[in-house]
Design an enzyme around this catalytic site. Structure first.
Site, PDB file in Angstrom:
ATOM      1  N   ARG A 149       0.947  -1.275   0.141  1.00 35.89           N
ATOM      2  CA  ARG A 149      -0.008   0.104   0.098  1.00 35.89           C
ATOM      3  C   ARG A 149       1.052   1.160   0.066  1.00 35.89           C
ATOM      4  O   ARG A 149       1.759   1.373   0.959  1.00 35.89           O
ATOM      5  CB  ARG A 149      -0.994  -0.019   1.410  1.00 35.89           C
ATOM      6  CG  ARG A 149      -1.853   1.134   1.759  1.00 35.89           C
ATOM      7  CD  ARG A 149      -2.073   1.087   2.963  1.00 35.89           C
ATOM      8  NE  ARG A 149      -2.825   1.933   3.664  1.00 35.89           N
ATOM      9  CZ  ARG A 149      -2.532   2.788   4.612  1.00 35.89           C
ATOM     10  NH1 ARG A 149      -1.376   3.190   4.711  1.00 35.89           N
ATOM     11  NH2 ARG A 149      -3.668   3.541   5.124  1.00 35.89           N
ATOM     12  N   TYR A 161      -1.567  12.378   7.244  1.00 36.02           N
ATOM     13  CA  TYR A 161      -1.539  10.934   8.106  1.00 36.02           C
ATOM     14  C   TYR A 161      -0.970  10.142   7.516  1.00 36.02           C
ATOM     15  O   TYR A 161      -1.324   9.729   6.323  1.00 36.02           O
ATOM     16  CB  TYR A 161      -3.012  10.910   8.271  1.00 36.02           C
ATOM     17  CG  TYR A 161      -3.252   9.639   8.917  1.00 36.02           C
ATOM     18  CD1 TYR A 161      -3.042   9.346  10.363  1.00 36.02           C
ATOM     19  CD2 TYR A 161      -3.857   8.382   8.132  1.00 36.02           C
ATOM     20  CE1 TYR A 161      -3.151   8.090  10.818  1.00 36.02           C
ATOM     21  CE2 TYR A 161      -3.929   7.423   8.751  1.00 36.02           C
ATOM     22  CZ  TYR A 161      -3.654   7.155   9.993  1.00 36.02           C
ATOM     23  OH  TYR A 161      -3.926   5.908  10.858  1.00 36.02           O
ATOM     24  N   ASP A 213      -4.972   4.180  -0.179  1.00 34.95           N
ATOM     25  CA  ASP A 213      -5.961   4.430   0.806  1.00 34.95           C
ATOM     26  C   ASP A 213      -6.228   5.927   0.575  1.00 34.95           C
ATOM     27  O   ASP A 213      -5.393   6.681   1.051  1.00 34.95           O
ATOM     28  CB  ASP A 213      -5.431   4.028   2.191  1.00 34.95           C
ATOM     29  CG  ASP A 213      -6.410   3.900   3.059  1.00 34.95           C
ATOM     30  OD1 ASP A 213      -7.625   4.564   2.866  1.00 34.95           O
ATOM     31  OD2 ASP A 213      -6.267   3.258   4.003  1.00 34.95           O
ATOM     32  N   HIS A 215      -8.809   7.066   2.484  1.00 32.61           N
ATOM     33  CA  HIS A 215      -8.998   7.461   3.823  1.00 32.61           C
ATOM     34  C   HIS A 215     -10.589   8.341   3.939  1.00 32.61           C
ATOM     35  O   HIS A 215     -10.122   9.371   4.799  1.00 32.61           O
ATOM     36  CB  HIS A 215      -7.872   8.258   4.536  1.00 32.61           C
ATOM     37  CG  HIS A 215      -6.947   7.238   5.573  1.00 32.61           C
ATOM     38  ND1 HIS A 215      -7.629   6.856   6.248  1.00 32.61           N
ATOM     39  CD2 HIS A 215      -5.697   7.188   5.193  1.00 32.61           C
ATOM     40  CE1 HIS A 215      -6.464   6.084   6.948  1.00 32.61           C
ATOM     41  NE2 HIS A 215      -5.320   6.197   6.061  1.00 32.61           N
ATOM     42  N   GLU A 239      -8.640   2.334  -1.671  1.00 26.11           N
ATOM     43  CA  GLU A 239      -9.348   2.064  -0.580  1.00 26.11           C
ATOM     44  C   GLU A 239     -10.124   3.197  -0.041  1.00 26.11           C
ATOM     45  O   GLU A 239      -9.429   4.232  -0.124  1.00 26.11           O
ATOM     46  CB  GLU A 239      -8.375   1.408   0.505  1.00 26.11           C
ATOM     47  CG  GLU A 239      -8.981   1.366   1.872  1.00 26.11           C
ATOM     48  CD  GLU A 239      -7.894   0.736   2.753  1.00 26.11           C
ATOM     49  OE1 GLU A 239      -6.852   0.327   2.351  1.00 26.11           O
ATOM     50  OE2 GLU A 239      -7.883   0.914   4.026  1.00 26.11           O
ATOM     51  N   GLU A 265     -13.365  -0.964   6.701  1.00 27.77           N
ATOM     52  CA  GLU A 265     -12.414  -1.059   7.911  1.00 27.77           C
ATOM     53  C   GLU A 265     -13.186  -0.586   9.251  1.00 27.77           C
ATOM     54  O   GLU A 265     -12.984  -0.807  10.252  1.00 27.77           O
ATOM     55  CB  GLU A 265     -10.992  -0.601   7.794  1.00 27.77           C
ATOM     56  CG  GLU A 265     -10.843   0.783   7.841  1.00 27.77           C
ATOM     57  CD  GLU A 265      -9.635   1.562   7.566  1.00 27.77           C
ATOM     58  OE1 GLU A 265      -8.900   0.824   6.778  1.00 27.77           O
ATOM     59  OE2 GLU A 265      -9.207   2.619   8.331  1.00 27.77           O
ATOM     60  N   ARG A 286     -13.404  -4.886   4.077  1.00 27.81           N
ATOM     61  CA  ARG A 286     -12.357  -4.791   4.941  1.00 27.81           C
ATOM     62  C   ARG A 286     -12.478  -4.889   6.245  1.00 27.81           C
ATOM     63  O   ARG A 286     -11.792  -4.559   7.045  1.00 27.81           O
ATOM     64  CB  ARG A 286     -11.452  -3.294   4.468  1.00 27.81           C
ATOM     65  CG  ARG A 286     -11.161  -3.213   3.332  1.00 27.81           C
ATOM     66  CD  ARG A 286      -9.713  -3.201   3.159  1.00 27.81           C
ATOM     67  NE  ARG A 286      -8.860  -2.170   3.837  1.00 27.81           N
ATOM     68  CZ  ARG A 286      -8.117  -2.626   4.770  1.00 27.81           C
ATOM     69  NH1 ARG A 286      -7.865  -3.805   4.884  1.00 27.81           N
ATOM     70  NH2 ARG A 286      -7.428  -1.709   5.519  1.00 27.81           N
ATOM     71  N   GLU A 342      -3.994  -7.457   5.492  1.00 24.45           N
ATOM     72  CA  GLU A 342      -3.292  -6.089   5.820  1.00 24.45           C
ATOM     73  C   GLU A 342      -2.177  -6.693   6.954  1.00 24.45           C
ATOM     74  O   GLU A 342      -2.560  -7.153   8.076  1.00 24.45           O
ATOM     75  CB  GLU A 342      -4.122  -5.138   6.080  1.00 24.45           C
ATOM     76  CG  GLU A 342      -3.149  -4.027   6.647  1.00 24.45           C
ATOM     77  CD  GLU A 342      -3.986  -2.600   6.895  1.00 24.45           C
ATOM     78  OE1 GLU A 342      -5.085  -2.890   7.252  1.00 24.45           O
ATOM     79  OE2 GLU A 342      -3.286  -1.548   6.964  1.00 24.45           O
ATOM     80  N   TRP A 405     -10.508  12.267   7.455  1.00 23.17           N
ATOM     81  CA  TRP A 405      -8.954  12.175   7.163  1.00 23.17           C
ATOM     82  C   TRP A 405      -8.745  10.941   6.643  1.00 23.17           C
ATOM     83  O   TRP A 405      -9.234   9.894   6.669  1.00 23.17           O
ATOM     84  CB  TRP A 405      -7.875  12.511   8.263  1.00 23.17           C
ATOM     85  CG  TRP A 405      -8.484  11.719   9.463  1.00 23.17           C
ATOM     86  CD1 TRP A 405      -9.271  12.006  10.581  1.00 23.17           C
ATOM     87  CD2 TRP A 405      -7.737  10.279   9.828  1.00 23.17           C
ATOM     88  NE1 TRP A 405      -9.249  10.984  11.506  1.00 23.17           N
ATOM     89  CE2 TRP A 405      -8.740   9.995  11.162  1.00 23.17           C
ATOM     90  CE3 TRP A 405      -6.985   9.463   9.178  1.00 23.17           C
ATOM     91  CZ2 TRP A 405      -8.214   8.817  11.574  1.00 23.17           C
ATOM     92  CZ3 TRP A 405      -6.743   8.287  10.038  1.00 23.17           C
ATOM     93  CH2 TRP A 405      -7.319   7.939  10.837  1.00 23.17           C
TER      94      TRP A 405
HETATM   95  O1  KDG Z   1      -7.057   2.734  13.747  1.00 26.50           O
HETATM   96  C1  KDG Z   1      -7.268   3.035  12.271  1.00 26.50           C
HETATM   97  C2  KDG Z   1      -6.079   3.203  11.535  1.00 26.50           C
HETATM   98  O2  KDG Z   1      -4.904   2.253  11.933  1.00 26.50           O
HETATM   99  C3  KDG Z   1      -6.196   3.280  10.144  1.00 26.50           C
HETATM  100  O3  KDG Z   1      -6.209   4.525   9.703  1.00 26.50           O
HETATM  101  C4  KDG Z   1      -5.207   2.348   9.239  1.00 26.50           C
HETATM  102  O4  KDG Z   1      -6.620   2.987   7.245  1.00 26.50           O
HETATM  103  C5  KDG Z   1      -5.579   2.478   7.916  1.00 26.50           C
HETATM  104  C6  KDG Z   1      -5.502   0.979   7.208  1.00 26.50           C
HETATM  105  O5  KDG Z   1      -5.900   0.922   6.196  1.00 26.50           O
HETATM  106  O6  KDG Z   1      -4.815   0.439   7.926  1.00 26.50           O
HETATM  107 MG    MG Z   2      -7.508   2.006   5.471  1.00 26.11          MG
END
Ligand code: KDG
Ligand code: MG
Length: 405
Positions: A149, A161, A213, A215, A239, A265, A286, A342, A405
């Site tokens: 990633r 971030y 990602d 986010h 993602e 996620e 996810r 992951e 974010w």
């Molecule tokens: O707690 C959530 C984070 O770890 C997250 O931002 C990580 O987006 C993330 C990912 O895909 O691992």
């Molecule tokens: Mg993520």
């Protein structure tokens, strides 16, 4: 041998970052562990477990995993949500651990046995600009990763971030009493990301699986544009392009791009996934074993997904503990439509606190053949690292308003 639960204890530890672990003990002295870590909201799950779940577990038959799941889910009246589902997930994983240990079998055998020899893993690479990102990706491929990633910086911003300006590995949560505030600029990101990812693809060649990602930062229209722009990069997935509370939004994204989409996620139940799966608005789901009700519920989600050719790709950053990673790998080994896990990796201290049978080699992970989940907890060592408040950052637009974010 009665398999009655006689103990349910919540253990908080912070060996470089916070983890919440549920330890369930039976009258035979069998111990099961479940991960209840909810990044930045750890104490809420710890209290839910300690104050409302542990007393209900005492005296129950540890073998009745599904009945206990139903009891906690339906019996609580207040359903779903990350705190509830992380607590139920911890109980579920701990009970699978106990069942495996009692029967002398690794959990994947109890789930029907292996459908694959090993589980493909992906890890994280970051770099502020293309050369640093390329170095980071190469370091990962040298360690055998076949899926990476890739996250980059954004010109004009001081921080992004998950991306460091130097070669340090990042930790999603920063210690401190309040979250760090970052500035975010979507237009600048949309100008930078396609160029950097195209440059990366040109350097690494066609075979490496590249993931990115977003986010949850984009509107559906911006997500559609980004997806289109990234089509020549041939991503394994893009993602979290947009927040998924409004799932209709994914329909618009889908109409405009064939880029594979991964999402979920932050989902906690099969009902969060239902529409995106049944309408085939995503390609990868996810949901994480520890945030979505444990092994029993993750299996339910993946079995629904299988009907719609959606594949599983559970969340596994450093805030998903080695216990949850192990549990996820048992599901991965035994579930046909499990695509990839992951694996962000852990600080060496975390490996010491949670000795584990799971292993990484050559871009793949295996859960190991220890009975149960195969992850322990060194309680003495854990006690040396008490909980410390830590939070994921928050982000504001240039006008000062909050953004995802
Ligand atoms: O707690 C959530 C984070 O770890 C997250 O931002 C990580 O987006 C993330 C990912 O895909 O691992
Ligand atoms: Mg993520």
């Amino acid at each position: 041998m009665s398999d009655r639960i006689v103990g349910a204890e919540v253990i908080l530890t912070s060996p470089t970052r916070n983890f919440v672990t549920l330890k369930v003990t039976t009258d035979d002295g069998v111990v099961g562990y479940g991960d209840a870590t909810l990044n930045g909201r750890e104490l809420a799950v710890a209290s839910y477990l300690r104050d409302h779940v542990a007393p209900l577990l005492i005296g129950r038959d540890a073998r009745r995993i599904e009945d206990t799941w139903q009891y906690l889910y339906r019996g609580g009246y207040w359903r779903r949500g990350p705190v509830t589902m992380a607590a139920i997930g911890a109980v579920d994983v701990a009970l699978w651990d106990i069942k495996g240990k009692t029967l002398g079998q690794p959990v994947y055998q109890l789930l029907g046995g292996a459908v694959r020899d090993r589980v493909l893993g992906y890890t994280h690479a970051t770099g502020w600009e293309l050369p640093a990102l390329l170095d980071s990706v190469r370091e990962r491929t040298e360690r055998g990763f076949q899926a990476v990633r890739a996250q980059m910086g954004v010109p004009g911003l001081d921080t992004v971030y998950g991306v460091f300006r130097d070669a340090r590995a990042y930790e999603p949560a920063g210690r401190g009493a309040a979250p760090v505030e970052e500035v975010w600029d979507t237009d600048a990101y949309l100008r930078a990301a396609p160029e950097v990812l195209a440059g990366l693809r040109a350097e690494v060649g066609p075979e490496l699986k590249l993931l990115h990602d977003a986010h949850h930062r984009l509107t559906p229209q911006q997500a559609a544009r980004l997806g289109r722009a990234l089509e020549p990069v041939d991503l394994f997935w893009l993602e979290d392009v947009t927040p998924a509370e409004n799932q209709e939004a994914l329909r618009l994204v889908r109409r405009h791009t064939t880029v594979p989409l991964a999402l979920g996620e932050v989902f906690n139940t099969v009902w969060d996934c239902q529409r995106l799966v049944t309408e085939q608005l995503i390609d990868f789901v996810r949901t994480c074993v520890s945030h979505a009700g444990g092994i029993s519920h993750l299996r339910r989600i993946l079995q629904l997904a299988e009907l719609y050719q959606v594949r599983g790709a559970p969340h596994g950053p450093s805030d998903v503990s080695p216990v949850a990673l192990g549990a996820s790998l048992h599901v991965g080994l035994a579930t046909p439509n499990f695509a990839i896990q992951e694996y962000m990796g852990y600080d060496p201290l975390v490996h010491e606190v949670f000795p584990h049978a799971w292993a990484y080699a050559d871009g793949h992970l295996t859960p190991g053949d220890a009975p149960g989940i195969g992850v322990g907890l060194d309680e003495e060592l854990a006690a040396r690292f008490p909980y410390e408040p830590a939070y994921l950052p928050v982000a504001r637009r240039r006008d000062g308003s909050m953004t995802d974010w």
